[in-house]
Design a protein around this motif. Sequence first.
Motif, PDB file in Angstrom:
ATOM      1  N   MET A   1       0.845  -1.169   0.000  1.00 13.75           N
ATOM      2  CA  MET A   1       0.000   0.000   0.000  1.00 13.75           C
ATOM      3  C   MET A   1       0.895   1.238   0.000  1.00 13.75           C
ATOM      4  O   MET A   1       1.905   1.283   0.693  1.00 13.75           O
ATOM      5  N   ASP A   2       0.523   2.239  -0.786  1.00  9.62           N
ATOM      6  CA  ASP A   2       1.287   3.478  -0.826  1.00  9.62           C
ATOM      7  C   ASP A   2       1.304   4.149   0.539  1.00  9.62           C
ATOM      8  O   ASP A   2       0.340   4.049   1.303  1.00  9.62           O
TER       9      ASP A   2
ATOM     10  N   LYS B   1       0.902   7.193   1.364  1.00 12.89           N
ATOM     11  CA  LYS B   1      -0.220   8.120   1.523  1.00 12.89           C
ATOM     12  C   LYS B   1      -1.441   7.404   2.101  1.00 12.89           C
ATOM     13  O   LYS B   1      -2.076   7.877   3.051  1.00 12.89           O
ATOM     14  N   TYR B   2      -1.756   6.228   1.559  1.00 12.08           N
ATOM     15  CA  TYR B   2      -2.932   5.491   1.997  1.00 12.08           C
ATOM     16  C   TYR B   2      -2.708   4.821   3.351  1.00 12.08           C
ATOM     17  O   TYR B   2      -3.638   4.720   4.154  1.00 12.08           O
ATOM     18  N   GLN B   3      -1.489   4.383   3.600  1.00 16.70           N
ATOM     19  CA  GLN B   3      -1.180   3.849   4.922  1.00 16.70           C
ATOM     20  C   GLN B   3      -1.456   4.899   5.993  1.00 16.70           C
ATOM     21  O   GLN B   3      -2.107   4.613   7.001  1.00 16.70           O
TER      22      GLN B   3
ATOM     23  N   GLN C   1      -3.345   7.607   5.774  1.00 12.96           N
ATOM     24  CA  GLN C   1      -4.766   7.940   5.843  1.00 12.96           C
ATOM     25  C   GLN C   1      -5.534   6.911   6.676  1.00 12.96           C
ATOM     26  O   GLN C   1      -6.348   7.272   7.531  1.00 12.96           O
ATOM     27  N   ILE C   2      -5.267   5.636   6.421  1.00 13.93           N
ATOM     28  CA  ILE C   2      -5.972   4.581   7.155  1.00 13.93           C
ATOM     29  C   ILE C   2      -5.603   4.618   8.633  1.00 13.93           C
ATOM     30  O   ILE C   2      -6.475   4.517   9.512  1.00 13.93           O
TER      31      ILE C   2
ATOM     32  N   ASP D   1      -4.563   7.178  10.339  1.00 10.99           N
ATOM     33  CA  ASP D   1      -5.196   8.370  10.920  1.00 10.99           C
ATOM     34  C   ASP D   1      -6.660   8.088  11.274  1.00 10.99           C
ATOM     35  O   ASP D   1      -7.144   8.475  12.339  1.00 10.99           O
TER      36      ASP D   1
END
Length: 85
Positions: A1-2, A4-6, A8-9, A11
């Motif tokens: 997973m990128d 950025k998405y790591q 976001q999740i 958070d």
Amino acid sequence: MDVKYQLQIIDIVKGLNTTVVVAIRDLNIVAMYCGCIVAVKSGQVVAVGTPRKLLYDVYDVSSRVCFDNDIQQLSIIYLPQYNHG
């Protein structure tokens, strides 16, 4: 997973204000988000503690754990294992 998405999740999960068990291999993300680490090796718990303590004691890498007072966050700087000079 990128990354950025790591972030976001994590958070979103952090905002749930509940205890969550996750497996995270990126030690900087661990230092940023985790209040307590349970280190497991070969299916056995080998250590339990704060990121600051365990990042020094558990992992077999040379590193420096830094705390940024401005943002109240830990970060890890990895150091070369050997001097190639």
